[in-house]
Design an enzyme around this catalytic site. Structure first.
Site, PDB file in Angstrom:
ATOM      1  N   LYS A 110      55.856   4.091  26.154  1.00 50.39           N
ATOM      2  CA  LYS A 110      56.003   4.296  24.710  1.00 50.39           C
ATOM      3  C   LYS A 110      54.819   3.686  23.971  1.00 50.39           C
ATOM      4  CE  LYS A 110      57.778   2.086  21.206  1.00 50.39           C
ATOM      5  NZ  LYS A 110      56.947   2.523  20.070  1.00 50.39           N
ATOM      6  N   SER A 118      54.598  -8.327  20.007  1.00 48.21           N
ATOM      7  CA  SER A 118      54.866  -9.589  19.321  1.00 48.21           C
ATOM      8  C   SER A 118      55.793 -10.485  20.143  1.00 48.21           C
ATOM      9  CB  SER A 118      55.494  -9.311  17.961  1.00 48.21           C
ATOM     10  OG  SER A 118      56.745  -8.678  18.142  1.00 48.21           O
ATOM     11  N   GLU A 178      58.246 -12.159  19.015  1.00 47.61           N
ATOM     12  CA  GLU A 178      59.617 -11.937  18.559  1.00 47.61           C
ATOM     13  C   GLU A 178      60.304 -10.824  19.363  1.00 47.61           C
ATOM     14  OE1 GLU A 178      59.532 -10.606  14.577  1.00 47.61           O
ATOM     15  OE2 GLU A 178      61.702 -10.386  14.458  1.00 47.61           O
ATOM     16  N   CYS A 224      45.223 -10.018  20.551  1.00 43.77           N
ATOM     17  CA  CYS A 224      46.155 -11.105  20.897  1.00 43.77           C
ATOM     18  C   CYS A 224      45.408 -12.362  21.333  1.00 43.77           C
ATOM     19  CB  CYS A 224      47.128 -10.651  21.967  1.00 43.77           C
ATOM     20  SG  CYS A 224      46.319  -9.830  23.334  1.00 43.77           S
TER      21      CYS A 224
HETATM   22  P1  NDP Z   1      55.865  -5.221  17.982  1.00 49.62           P
HETATM   23  O1  NDP Z   1      56.129  -6.251  19.012  1.00 49.62           O
HETATM   24  O2  NDP Z   1      56.983  -4.831  17.081  1.00 49.62           O
HETATM   25  O3  NDP Z   1      55.347  -3.877  18.689  1.00 49.62           O
HETATM   26  C1  NDP Z   1      54.918  -3.731  20.026  1.00 49.62           C
HETATM   27  C2  NDP Z   1      55.580  -2.511  20.650  1.00 49.62           C
HETATM   28  O4  NDP Z   1      56.979  -2.742  20.817  1.00 49.62           O
HETATM   29  C3  NDP Z   1      55.480  -1.261  19.795  1.00 49.62           C
HETATM   30  O5  NDP Z   1      55.372  -0.122  20.627  1.00 49.62           O
HETATM   31  C4  NDP Z   1      56.807  -1.283  19.066  1.00 49.62           C
HETATM   32  O6  NDP Z   1      57.180  -0.080  18.504  1.00 49.62           O
HETATM   33  C5  NDP Z   1      57.732  -1.731  20.167  1.00 49.62           C
HETATM   34  N1  NDP Z   1      58.998  -2.284  19.712  1.00 49.62           N
HETATM   35  C6  NDP Z   1      59.349  -2.729  18.462  1.00 49.62           C
HETATM   36  N2  NDP Z   1      60.614  -3.187  18.466  1.00 49.62           N
HETATM   37  C7  NDP Z   1      61.082  -3.039  19.725  1.00 49.62           C
HETATM   38  C8  NDP Z   1      62.328  -3.348  20.375  1.00 49.62           C
HETATM   39  N3  NDP Z   1      63.325  -3.908  19.714  1.00 49.62           N
HETATM   40  N4  NDP Z   1      62.461  -3.080  21.683  1.00 49.62           N
HETATM   41  C9  NDP Z   1      61.452  -2.537  22.380  1.00 49.62           C
HETATM   42  N5  NDP Z   1      60.246  -2.215  21.830  1.00 49.62           N
HETATM   43  C10 NDP Z   1      60.067  -2.468  20.529  1.00 49.62           C
HETATM   44  O7  NDP Z   1      54.629  -5.642  17.167  1.00 49.62           O
HETATM   45  P2  NDP Z   1      54.243  -5.114  15.687  1.00 49.62           P
HETATM   46  O8  NDP Z   1      53.552  -3.836  15.878  1.00 49.62           O
HETATM   47  O9  NDP Z   1      55.405  -5.106  14.778  1.00 49.62           O
HETATM   48  O10 NDP Z   1      53.300  -6.280  15.214  1.00 49.62           O
HETATM   49  C11 NDP Z   1      53.887  -7.485  14.711  1.00 49.62           C
HETATM   50  C12 NDP Z   1      53.058  -8.656  15.081  1.00 49.62           C
HETATM   51  O11 NDP Z   1      53.021  -8.782  16.486  1.00 49.62           O
HETATM   52  C13 NDP Z   1      51.604  -8.540  14.676  1.00 49.62           C
HETATM   53  O12 NDP Z   1      51.396  -8.921  13.378  1.00 49.62           O
HETATM   54  C14 NDP Z   1      50.967  -9.452  15.664  1.00 49.62           C
HETATM   55  O13 NDP Z   1      51.045 -10.775  15.211  1.00 49.62           O
HETATM   56  C15 NDP Z   1      51.802  -9.295  16.899  1.00 49.62           C
HETATM   57  N6  NDP Z   1      51.229  -8.368  17.870  1.00 49.62           N
HETATM   58  C16 NDP Z   1      50.727  -8.864  19.020  1.00 49.62           C
HETATM   59  C17 NDP Z   1      50.147  -8.009  19.928  1.00 49.62           C
HETATM   60  C18 NDP Z   1      49.577  -8.494  21.184  1.00 49.62           C
HETATM   61  O14 NDP Z   1      48.752  -7.807  21.772  1.00 49.62           O
HETATM   62  N7  NDP Z   1      49.979  -9.620  21.692  1.00 49.62           N
HETATM   63  C19 NDP Z   1      50.031  -6.574  19.689  1.00 49.62           C
HETATM   64  C20 NDP Z   1      50.660  -6.142  18.469  1.00 49.62           C
HETATM   65  C21 NDP Z   1      51.214  -7.030  17.615  1.00 49.62           C
HETATM   66  P3  NDP Z   1      56.651   0.204  16.996  1.00 49.62           P
HETATM   67  O15 NDP Z   1      55.229   0.507  17.154  1.00 49.62           O
HETATM   68  O16 NDP Z   1      57.407   1.331  16.546  1.00 49.62           O
HETATM   69  O17 NDP Z   1      56.946  -1.033  16.208  1.00 49.62           O
END
Ligand code: NDP
Length: 485
Positions: A189, A242, A244, A297
C-alpha cells in the site's frame, strides 16, 4: 572574516524545467490485483503539491479489495512463484531493475510531480537507488543457502507492506526487492498522497512478465493500511511511517505470531566538533536537513555544534541558506521543493510556531515562495533548549534546531537524549573520536564526515521509538525468511 562572509550577490538562473511530456497519466487508476486492474467502489483525486493541480483519480481500496489482493498473493505464493527455481526468480528482479533504469526519467518526473521533491533528487537519488536495490537483491535470490548457511531459509509467505510519502518509489524498492528475492509474494500500500509511481511500477511488472499475483498494489488511505495489517492471511507486515501508527500496528499484531518490522521516525543529531572542516560540515548540515524538504526519517534535524565554533559555523550556514533555491520541483536548479501535503505543512507551521513561543530564535533566508501549493522556507532555530518541542519532536520539514555542547561527553548525552534512535552524524578530523562517538551513539546508522548516504548493501533501521528490524544488506532479507534450523 566579516568580509569573507558578506552576503552573496544575486545570482540569477534562467528557469530550467524538466519536461513533463514524458509522463502520460491515465485519467483514473484501479487497484493492481492478480496482474489485472480492479475498479474500486471508492476513489479520490491525487494532486501535485507544488500547485494543487489534480493529477489523476485513484482507488481507495476497501477491506474486500485488500482481501482480493491478499488472495491473489496467496494464490501466487502457493502456485508458480514459490516453486520457481531461485535463479529464475532472480531474472525477474534483474529485469525490473533494468526497466527502472530505462524508464528512470519518466519515473523521476512523475515522482517530483506527485510528491513535490526536486527533480535533481528524484533523478539522482531516488531512481538510481531504487534500481540498485532490485539489482542488489536479485543477486541474493539464488544464494540464500550461502547467505544463511545451515539454517535452511524459506520464504515466510505473503508480505503486507505499507510505505510513506517521502520516498515513494524508493521505499517500494526497499520493501519489494528483498521480499521477492526471498521467495515471498507481496501486497503493497503506497501512501495516500503519493500513489502514482507505485501505479506506474505496475507497468514495469507487466513488461517484466512477472507472474500475476506476485506483486499486488492497493492504493488508499490509512483504512486500507489497517485492513492489510489485520488481514488474517498476511504472514508478515513491513511498515515505514510515523511512530504513532507503528505502535498501533504493533498492538494490533501482538500475540498473533506474525512477522513485523517497523521503520519509524527520528530526531537525528548531526554533531560538529571544533576540528571539523567547516565548509564541508555546512554542506553536510544542508544535505542533512534540507534534502527532500526535510521529509526524511533520518534527517539531521538537531545540529549539535561545539560552542567555540558556533558563531562562524552559523554564519556560514546562514550564508549558504541564502543560496538555496526554493520552488518548482521540476526545475533542475531547485534545491528545496514543495511540502508534500497541506496536512504536513500545517504540522510544520505548528511546530515552528511552538519553537518561537518557547523562545528559540528563528532565521529564514529571504526567498519568494510560490503562491499556490504547499511551501515552507528553509529555517534555522538557534537558542534552542533541550526541552523545546522543536528539539524533541520530529518536524519532518526543512527546519533545523541548533544546540551547543562543550565536551564530547556532553555531545553524546544530548544526542542520545531523544525517544528516537535512527541515525546520527559526526564531523571531526579525528578518527579516534569518530569511533568513540559511534560506539556510544544509540542510533542505527552513524555517518562520519558525511550525511544521508544510502546504499543497498548497508543495513538501515532504528533503536527505541525509531522501530526495529533492518532493511538493506543481508539483514534486510532475514525478516522475509523463516529458518528451519
Ligand atoms: P503515517 O504513519 O500515517 O503513514 C505511513 C503509511 O501508513 C501511509 O501509507 C499511511 O496511509 C499508512 N497508515 C496510516 N494509518 C494507518 C493504520 N492505522 N494502519 C496501517 N497503515 C496506516 O504517516 P503520515 O503520512 O501521517 O505522517 C505523519 C508523520 O509521520 C510525519 O509528520 C512524520 O513525522 C512521520 N513520518 C515518518 C516517516 C518515516 O519515514 N519514518 C515517513 C512518513 C511520515 P496514508 O498515506 O493514507 O496516511
Amino acid at each position: 572574516m566579516t568580509e569573507e562572509l558578506a552576503p552573496l550577490g544575486a545570482f540569477e538562473y534562467a528557469a530550467a524545467p524538466e519536461s513533463r511530456a514524458i509522463v502520460s497519466l491515465e485519467d483514473g487508476y484501479g487497484l493492481y490485483v492478480g496482474g489485472k486492474w480492479l475498479s474500486p467502489a471508492e476513489t479520490y483525486t491525487t494532486i501535485s503539491p507544488a500547485d494543487e493541480e489534480p493529477l489523476a483519480v485513484v482507488g481507495q481500496a476497501s477491506a474486500e479489495d485488500v482481501d482480493a489482493a491478499v488472495g491473489a498473493a496467496r494464490g501466487a505464493f502457493e502456485g508458480e512463484w514459490s516453486a520457481l527455481r531461485p535463479a529464475e526468480r532472480a531474472k525477474y528482479l534483474f529485469r525490473i531493475a533494468r526497466l527502472l533504469q530505462e524508464r528512470a526519467r519518466e519515473f523521476a518526473v512523475l515522482e517530483s510531480l506527485n510528491g513535490g521533491k526536486p527533480i535533481k533528487e528524484s533523478r539522482d537519488v531516488d531512481l538510481p537507488l531504487a534500481a540498485a536495490h532490485f539489482f542488489y537483491y536479485a543477486g541474493w535470490a539464488d544464494k540464500l543457502d550461502y547467505a544463511f548457511p545451515n539454517r535452511a531459509p524459506k520464504p515466510v509467505g505473503v508480505a503486507g507492506q505499507i510505505i510513506p510519502w517521502n520516498f515513494p518509489l524508493l521505499m517500494l524498492a526497499w520493501k519489494i526487492a528483498p521480499a521477492l528475492a526471498a521467495g515471498n509474494t507481496v501486497v503493497l500500500k503506497p501512501a495516500e498522497t503519493t500513489p502514482l509511481t507505485a501505479l506506474l511500477f505496475c507497468d514495469v511488472l507487466r513488461q517484466a512478465e512477472l507472474p500475476p499475483g506476485v506483486v499486488n498494489i492497493v492504493t488508499g488511505d490509512g483504512r486500507t493500511g489497517a485492513a492489510l495489517v489485520s488481514h488474517e492471511d498476511v504472514d508478515k507486515i513491513a511498515f515505514t511511517g510515523s511512530t504513532e501508527v507503528g505502535k498501533a500496528i504493533q498492538r494490533e499484531l501482538a500475540g498473533k505470531g506474525k512477522g513485523l518490522t517497523l521503520e519509524l521516525g527520528g530526531k537525528a543529531a548531526n554533531i560538529v566538533f571544533d576540528d571539523a572542516p567547516l565548509d564541508q560540515a555546512v554542506e553536510g548540515i544542508v544535505n542533512g536537513i534540507y534534502f527532500n524538504q526535510g521529509h526524511v526519517c533520518c534527517a539531521g534535524s538537531r545540529l549539535l555544534v561545539q560552542e567555540s565554533i558556533q558563531q562562524p559555523l552559523i554564519e556560514k550556514l546562514k550564508r549558504r541558506l541564502s543560496t538555496l533555491r526554493v520552488g518548482d520541483p521540476l526545475d533542475k536548479n531547485t534545491d528545496v521543493g514543495a511540502i508534500n501535503s497541506a496536512a504536513q505543512l500545517q504540522k510544520i507551521e505548528e511546530l515552528v510556531a511552538a519553537g518561537e513561543q518557547e523562545g528559540a530564535e528563528i532565521y529564514q533566508p529571504p526567498c519568494r515562495l510560490p503562491e499556490r501549493g504547499y511551501w515552507f522556507a528553509p529555517t534555522v532555530f538557534t537558542e534552542v533548549a533541550q526541552s523545546h518541542r522543536i528539539a524533541q519532536e520530529e518536524i519532518f520539514g526543512p527546519v533545523l534546531s541548533v544546540l551547543t555542547f562543550r565536551t564530547p561527553e556532553e555531545a553524546l548525552e544530548k544526542a542520545n537524549n531523544t525517544a528516537y534512535g535512527l541515525s546520527a552524524g559526526v564531523w571531526t578530523e579525528k578518527g579516534s573520536r569518530i569511533l568513540w562517538m559511534a560506539q556510544r551513539l544509540r542510533a542505527g546508522v552513524v555517518w562520519a564526515n558525511t550525511f544521508n548516504r544510502f546504499d543497498p548493501t548497508s543495513p538501515f533501521g532504528g533503536y527505541k521509538e525509531s522501530g526495529f528490524g533492518r532493511e538493506g544488506g543481508l539483514h534486510g532479507l532475514e525478516p522475509y525468511l523463516h529458518f528451519d534450523a
